[in-house]
Design a protein around this motif. Structure first.
Motif: not given
Lengths: 168, 987
Positions: B648-650, B831-832, B608-609, B823-826
Motif C-alpha cells: 500500500g502507499v500513503t 496489488g498495491v 482523483e482516487l 506507484i499505483l500504476a506501476r
C-alpha cells in the motif's frame, strides 16, 4: 490590482555563527553582491537574496531555475546549509496601484514607502499563514506562503483583489 | 409629537424619493434622511416599546445615543435587530420593523407588564428566582430567556462578507466635527500621515446639525471645504461611516467601517463591514459630547427628547419634531437649539429655563415664545404622544404647558470612552458638571467638546493645536496654517439631574427601564457603589451603553448618598464603545476560511482516487479510499489487510522534517534526543526519542544521516511546529557555541510510505534504472539518495511505521501526486492500494507504535517501555529530570496492548479498571489511548496505559467508558500485536 502565480526558484541558505563570515564571503565571491543584513533584499538582478531571519536568507531566482540549488550550495560549501525551497512555497505576484489596498486587508504590516522601502522584506503572518513579502519592481509585491496553504492563500487574495477592484 | 417635513432647508435631496416600509406600512423619504428623520417627517412618533414595561417610546437622542428607537432592519438572512433608527441611513426599499411588542406596536398586550411594575423593581430576578433551586434550569431560566432580548437575530447564515484590515498612520483623529477637522487639516498640512475616522456619512459633526459661522462661511460649508482639502492630501485617509470603538496598547485602535450598511445589499464583491486595526503614533480624540437629559416623571413619553436631536433633525434633515415645541433647558444650549429651530421655521412656544436668570436667552430671536425662568418640568403627559407638561415655576406654582414636543437640554457630557479604556479614570469637573478625561494613554490628546471645550471657537483652536502638536511629535513640522476662527458662543449650564414631584415613572435609563425609584431602592438596599448600582439595576447595560443614563443615574445616586459626583465615581469603560457584530471581528475567517487548511502534497491524487477527506489538526488528509458500497470501516479494513498481504502507499508528507548541518550536527542531535548518541553512519537511519526539559516525552521520529555533517530528522505531524520551535530554541539559546545550522524542509518534500511484502518489488519499478534498492544495498533503517519516475530527485528511507517491509520516498513536494500515481500504476500487478489515515492508524496500533494520542505530554520513556533505550549516558535535554524516582516508578501506568475478549467495540478514552473493581474514579488504573478493528487480529484492539502494565500481561481488565456507555473486558498483553520480532520490516 491583479494577483498571479509566480514561479520562482527558491533556495534557503543558513549559516551557523561560526560559519557566518565565511558564508558571506563565499556568497559575495560567487554572486557579486552581499547577503543582506536584517530584513532587506540585496541583489538587483537574478538571483536576489532576502533576509528572512538571523543568518538566514532566501535566495530567489527570477523564474524557475533548477540549477539554483547547486549554484548556491557549491558557492557556500560546507560552511552553510542550502536547501531547495522552491516546492515549499507558493509565490503570488500582486501588481497594480491597488496592491497596498489589497495587502492592508491581509497582512498587519506597514507597506507605506516610508516604512517599507524598495529593498524591504517582511516575514509576517497572513490570515494564519506565514508569509514572506518583498517588492518586485516599482508596482509589484511578491508574497510567498507555504505550499500546503497555497489554495487558501489564492482564494483569499483573489477575493480581496475583487473587493478592492470593485467597491473597495 | 406631530413631526413634519419643513418646506426648505436641510441637507437632503428633495429631488429624489426613497420608498421604505416600517411595520409593513409604506413611506417615502429622501437621500440624506435617516430612518428616524424620514419617519418623523411622516408624522410617526411611536417607534418602539420599552424593554421591561413595554411602554410606548419615541425618539430620544441623536445618533448612537438613542435608547428607544431600536428596529429590526431588513429581512431574511440579513435581518438585524437593535438597529438605531437615528443611525440607519435611508435607502430605497428599506424594510424595518419595530420590536419587543405583541401583537403590534400600537397595541402591545405586553404593556400589561406596566401594571406589574411594583413587582418588577431592581433586583427582581435576584429576589424572586432563588428557590426552589430545582426550578432554575427547568422553569425560571427558560422562561426568562423567552422574555429576554429586544429583537430577533436572523436564523439563516449571514450571506454577506466582512473584511479585516490594518492601517498605519502618524496621527489618528477620531471624530470629524470641528475639532477633528481642524486637527486633521493641521496634521495633514504638516505632512503627517493622517487617518480621520468619522462615524457619520459626512464629516462635520455639529457643524451639520447646528447653524454656525466660521470665518465668512456657514459651518456646513466649512466642513465641506475641509473635507475637500483633506481629499487632496495624499497622506490623509478619511474613513467615514467608521466608528473607532476601542483603544488598545501600543497606539492600536479598533474601528468598524460600515462599508455597505447604507445599501439594501452589498454590491458584488463588496464587504458589508470592514474591521480596521489602526496603528497610530499619535491620536487626537475629538469625539464631541453627548447632551445630558433631566429625569422627571413621564420623561419617556414620545415627544420628549434631547434638544440636540431636534436641532439636528431641523437643521440637517429639514424635519420639525412638532408643531408646538417647548424647550426645557438648564443652560445656554437650550436657547441656541430653540433659536436654530425657530430659524428653520419650527414653532417654539415655550422656553423653560431652570436657571433663575437666562442671560444667554437675550438676543435670541424667539419672538412669540413664552419664557419661564427658574422653572422646571416635573411631569410629561400624553401616553403615546406628548400633549402637555406640568411645570413648576420659579414661584412654586404649577402650570400646564401644552406642547407636542419637549426638548430637554441638560448640559453636556464629553464623550470620553476612548480616553478611559486603558485605565485612565475620568475626573469630575464641577464647573461643567461633567467628567473630563483623566490621565491619557501615551500619545493621546483630546480636543474640543470631548475635552469639555464646548465653544465652537475653542473647538477649532484646540483641534488645530492638537493636530500641529501631534504632527510635530512625529517629526512633521510643516506649515499648518492658521486655525479657523469662530466665536465662542455661551455654553454655560447648571447641573440638574432629577425633578421630583411627579406621579408617573421617571426614567433614568430608558432602554433598560430603570427608574429613579429603582436607583433609590438600590441605595436603600446598600448598593451605593456605582459599579454595584449598575449591576443591581442594569442601569447603563443596554446596547446604548447608558450614554444618556449614566450621568443622570450617577447624579441621583450622589444626591441620595450625600456624596459628590466625583467621589461617587464613574463606571469603568471598556471596548467596544458601540456594539460590533461578531462577523466583523471574524472577517474572512468563516466557513472554509475559518483557519487555513493545509493540503498534503498528494492531495490532487487523493481527490482523483475518490478519497474521503478529514481534517486532522491543521491538515486535510485522505481518511480512506472507499470502493463502491464500502463504509469507512470496510474500506479501512480492506486497506490495512492489503498492506499486510501485498502493498500500500500513503502520504506521510505531513511529518515535520528538519535538516541539521554543520561540524557539530551529531553533537547537537545527541543533545536533542535521549537515545541518539550521534554514532550513525552515513546512509543510515535511527529512531529518535525527544524529551522535554521536565523529563517527559516531547516527540519521537527518525534521524537519517545524509552526509558527513548533514542529517534530516522527522517529527510527528501533531508536534511538528512545537519541535521546530524547540530545535531553534536549543540552537540559538542553549547551545549557540555549537557550529550547526538548521532548516525546516517540511513543506519542501512530499514523503510517501510504500509498505507491504511487495513494497520492494514496486519500488524497483519506481526508481530510475541503475538504482539498487535491494536488501543488501538498502537494508532496514537504511537511506539512499536516488532519482525516481524519470529523473525526479528523491530520498529513500527504509523505515517502517506499519511493521511491514516499507520505504518512505521523498520527492520535491510538487511531484508528490505524480509519485503517488506512478506507484499505483506501476505497482498494480503487485496489488498495491492507496491507504488513508484510518488504515495508517490501524497498522501502527497493531505494531504498538505511539503517535499523538500516546505522546500526550503526560508520559515518560519509562511509560512507553523505552526506558532502557532512552537512558543513555550522554547529556541531553530532559535527561536529569527523566530519572526522577516518580517518573520511573513501576506503579506508573505503562503502555500495553488490549484485546477485547468478546469482540465488542473498544473506544479510546475508556478507563481501565481491575475486572471486579467498583466502577469509580478511585479504582482508575489507566486509560485507552488508541483503538482499531484489527484485520490482523480479527477484532477490536487497543493500546493504552495501565498501572504496572508490563507485569499484567494476560490479565483481564475492564475498559469502562461511562460517557458513551462502554464496558468491555479486555485482555492485557504486549503493545505489539503483529510480528513482535520485526522480521517483516527487515525482510
Amino acid at each position: 490590482v491583479t494577483v498571479t502565480r509566480a514561479d520562482r526558484a527558491l533556495v534557503q541558505l543558513s549559516a551557523s555563527r561560526q560559519g557566518l563570515a565565511r558564508t558571506r564571503a563565499a556568497f559575495r565571491a560567487a554572486f557579486g553582491f552581499d547577503l543582506p543584513d536584517g530584513s532587506r533584499r540585496s541583489g538587483t538582478g537574478a538571483p536576489i537574496a532576502l533576509g528572512i531571519g538571523p543568518a538566514r536568507w532566501m535566495v530567489a531566482a527570477a523564474g524557475p531555475d533548477a540549477a539554483l540549488l547547486d549554484r548556491v550550495a557549491d558557492a557556500v560549501g560546507a560552511d552553510a546549509l542550502a536547501t531547495d525551497q522552491t516546492d515549499a512555497r507558493a509565490v503570488f505576484r500582486i501588481v497594480g496601484p491597488g496592491r497596498r489596498d489589497l495587502l492592508e486587508r491581509v497582512v498587519a504590516i506597514d507597506l507605506h514607502p516610508r516604512a517599507f522601502a524598495d529593498d524591504a522584506v517582511a516575514v509576517t503572518e497572513m490570515a494564519g499563514m506565514s508569509a514572506i513579502l518583498w517588492t518586485d519592481g516599482p508596482d509589484a509585491v511578491l508574497v510567498a506562503v507555504p505550499r500546503s496553504v497555497e489554495e487558501d492563500a489564492a482564494r483569499l487574495l483573489d477575493a480581496v483583489a475583487l473587493a478592492v477592484g470593485h467597491a473597495g | 409629537m406631530t413631526g413634519y417635513r419643513l418646506a426648505s432647508g436641510g441637507r437632503i435631496d428633495r429631488a429624489r424619493s426613497l420608498a421604505f416600509r416600517f411595520d409593513g406600512k409604506p413611506f417615502t423619504g429622501h437621500p440624506g434622511d435617516t430612518l428616524a428623520s424620514a419617519l418623523t417627517a411622516a408624522g410617526v412618533g411611536l417607534l418602539g416599546r420599552s424593554f421591561k414595561y413595554h411602554r410606548p417610546r419615541g425618539l430620544f437622542a441623536p445618533g448612537a445615543a438613542e435608547p428607544n428607537a431600536l428596529v429590526e432592519l431588513r429581512s431574511g438572512a440579513r435581518r438585524e435587530p437593535n438597529c438605531r433608527a437615528t443611525t440607519v441611513e435611508l435607502f430605497d426599499g428599506l424594510e424595518a420593523h419595530s420590536q419587543n411588542r405583541w401583537p403590534s406596536l400600537e397595541h402591545d398586550l405586553m404593556a400589561v407588564n406596566g401594571l406589574l411594575s411594583p413587582l418588577f423593581v431592581a433586583g427582581f430576578y435576584y429576589k424572586t428566582f432563588k428557590w426552589p433551586s430545582a426550578f432554575w434550569e427547568t422553569l425560571y431560566e427558560p422562561a426568562i430567556r423567552r422574555a429576554a432580548g429586544l429583537g430577533r437575530a436572523a436564523t439563516a447564515p449571514d450571506p454577506d462578507t466582512y473584511e479585516t484590515a490594518t492601517a498605519f498612520c502618524d496621527v489618528l483623529v477620531v471624530g470629524a466635527g470641528p475639532a477633528g477637522l481642524a486637527a486633521a487639516l493641521a496634521a495633514g498640512r504638516c505632512g503627517a500621515r493622517v487617518v480621520l475616522a468619522e462615524t457619520d456619512r459626512d464629516p462635520g459633526g455639529r457643524l451639520l446639525d447646528e447653524r454656525h459661522t466660521i470665518g465668512d462661511d456657514g459651518g456646513a460649508a466649512f466642513a465641506a471645504a475641509a473635507a475637500a482639502e483633506l481629499a487632496t492630501m495624499p497622506e490623509v485617509r478619511v474613513l467615514t461611516r467608521t466608528t473607532v470603538f476601542g483603544a488598545y496598547d501600543g497606539g492600536t485602535f479598533g474601528a468598524l467601517e460600515r462599508v455597505s450598511d447604507h445599501l439594501a445589499a452589498p454590491l458584488p464583491h463588496q464587504p458589508r463591514q470592514r474591521m480596521w486595526t489602526i496603528v497610530a503614533r499619535r491620536c487626537v480624540v475629538a469625539t464631541g459630547a453627548i447632551e445630558r437629559p433631566v429625569v422627571f416623571s413621564g420623561n419617556d413619553t414620545p415627544g420628549v427628547m434631547l434638544a440636540s436631536l431636534a436641532r439636528g433633525l431641523a437643521v440637517r434633515r429639514a424635519v420639525a419634531v412638532g408643531r408646538r415645541v417647548a424647550v426645557f433647558t438648564t443652560g445656554d444650549d437650550g436657547w441656541a437649539a430653540a433659536a436654530d429651530l425657530a430659524a428653520c421655521g419650527v414653532t417654539v412656544t415655550t422656553v423653560i429655563d431652570a436657571r433663575p436668570e437666562a442671560a444667554a436667552g437675550a438676543g435670541r430671536d424667539l419672538s412669540g415664545a413664552r419664557i419661564l425662568h427658574g422653572a422646571r418640568v416635573r411631569e410629561a403627559f400624553g401616553g403615546k404622544r406628548l400633549d402637555r407638561v406640568e411645570v413648576v415655576t420659579g414661584s412654586g406654582a404649577v402650570e400646564t404647558v401644552s406642547c407636542d414636543a419637549l426638548l430637554v437640554a441638560g448640559g453636556w457630557q464629553p464623550s470620553i470612552q476612548l480616553t478611559a479604556q486603558l485605565g485612565g479614570k475620568p475626573v469630575f469637573d464641577a464647573n461643567l458638571a461633567a467628567f473630563r478625561p483623566g490621565p491619557l494613554p501615551a500619545g493621546m490628546t483630546v480636543a474640543g467638546a470631548a475635552a469639555g471645550s464646548y465653544g465652537l471657537g475653542a473647538c477649532l483652536r484646540e483641534g488645530h493645536e492638537a493636530g500641529v502638536e501631534a504632527a510635530a511629535a512625529c517629526g512633521f513640522a510643516g506649515a499648518a496654517g492658521s486655525p479657523p476662527t469662530a466665536s465662542d458662543e455661551a455654553c454655560g449650564a447648571t447641573a440638574l439631574w432629577f425633578v421630583g414631584g411627579g406621579k408617573g415613572k421617571a426614567f433614568v435609563d430608558l432602554q433598560h427601564d430603570v427608574t429613579a425609584d429603582d436607583v433609590a431602592l438600590a441605595v436603600r438596599e446598600g448598593y451605593v457603589s456605582v459599579e454595584h448600582l449598575k449591576r443591581y439595576t442594569t442601569l447603563g447595560m443596554g446596547t446604548d451603553q447608558g450614554r444618556t443614563a449614566n450621568l443622570a443615574g450617577l447624579g441621583i445616586l450622589a444626591e441620595l448618598t450625600g456624596r459628590g459626583i466625583g467621589e461617587t465615581g464613574l463606571v469603568l469603560t471598556r471596548p467596544p464603545v458601540e456594539p460590533v457584530a461578531i462577523a466583523a471581528f471574524a472577517g474572512h475567517h468563516r466557513d472554509r476560511a475559518f483557519r487555513p487548511i493545509r493540503l498534503p502534497a498528494t492531495h490532487a491524487a487523493a481527490v482523483e482516487l475518490g478519497a474521503r477527506m478529514i481534517e486532522s489538526g491543521a491538515w486535510y488528509r485522505a481518511q480512506y479510499f472507499p470502493k463502491p458500497g464500502e463504509d469507512w470501516l470496510a474500506a479501512t479494513t480492506r486497506e490495512a489487510a492489503a498492506v499486510r498481504s501485498h502493498a500500500g502507499v500513503t502520504d506521510m508528507s505531513t511529518l515535520g522534517k528538519i535538516e541539521v548541518a554543520g561540524p557539530d550536527a551529531a553533537l547537537f542531535l545527541s543533545r536533542l534526543y535521549a537515545n541518539f548518541t550521534g554514532a550513525l553512519k552515513v546512509g543510515r537511519c535511527a529512531y529518535g526519542l525527544m524529551l522535554r526539559e521536565d523529563g517527559f516525552v516531547m516527540d519521537d521520529g527518525t534521524v537519517a544521516r545524509l552526509g558527513d555533517t548533514r542529517y534530516v530528522a522527522t517529527c510527528s505531524t501533531a508536534h511538528a511546529p512545537k519541535v521546530w520551535e524547540h530545535v531553534e530554541f536549543c540552537r540559538q539559546v542553549l547551545w549557540p557555541d555549537l557550529d550547526v545550522t538548521v532548516q525546516s524542509v517540511s513543506e519542501a518534500w512530499a514523503q510517501l510510505a510504500l509498505a507491504g511484502p511487495n513494497a520492494r518489488a514496486v519500488l524497483e519499478r519506481i526508481v530510475d534504472p541503475g538504482i539498487d534498492v535491494s536488501d543488501a544495498a538498502l537494508p532496514f533503517m537504511g537511506y539512499r539518495p536516488a532519482t525516481v519516475i524519470g529523473g525526479v530527485r528523491a530520498r529513500i528511507f527504509r523505515i517502517s511505521f506499519s511493521g511491514e517491509q516499507a520505504y518512505e520516498i521523498a520527492v520535491p513536494a510538487r511531484r508528490g501526486a505524480d509519485l503517488m500515481r506512478a506507484i499505483l500504476a506501476r505497482g498494480a500487478p503487485f496489488g498495491v492500494v492507496p491507504y488513508g489515515l484510518e488504515a495508517l492508524n490501524v497498522l501502527r496500533i497493531e505494531k504498538g507504535h505511539p503517535a499523538g494520542a500516546e505522546l500526550n505530554g503526560q508520559v515518560t520513556a519509562h511509560d512507553l517501555n523505552l526506558g532502557a533505550l532512552a537512558d543513555k549516558p550522554h547529556d541531553c535535554v530532559g535527561r536529569a529530570m527523566s530519572r526522577r524516582a516518580a517518573l520511573v516508578d513501576p506503579a506508573r501506568p505503562r503502555l500495553v496492548g488490549l484485546t477485547a475478549t468478546g469482540g465488542e467495540r473498544l473506544r479510546a478514552g475508556a478507563h481501565l479498571l481491575a475486572k471486579d473493581a467498583p466502577k469509580a474514579a478511585a479504582w482508575d488504573e489507566g486509560y485507552v489511548t488508541s483503538v482499531c478493528r484489527s484485520p490482523a487480529v480479527g477484532g477490536w484492539i487497543g493500546i493504552g496505559y495501565l498501572a504496572r502494565g508490563p507485569e499484567r500481561h494476560g490479565e483481564v481488565v475492564r475498559a469502562y467508558d461511562p460517557v458513551r456507555g462502554g464496558d468491555v473486558l479486555v485482555t492485557v498483553g504486549p503493545a505489539c500485536f503483529v510480528d513482535p520480532k520485526g522480521e517483516r520490516a527487515r525482510g
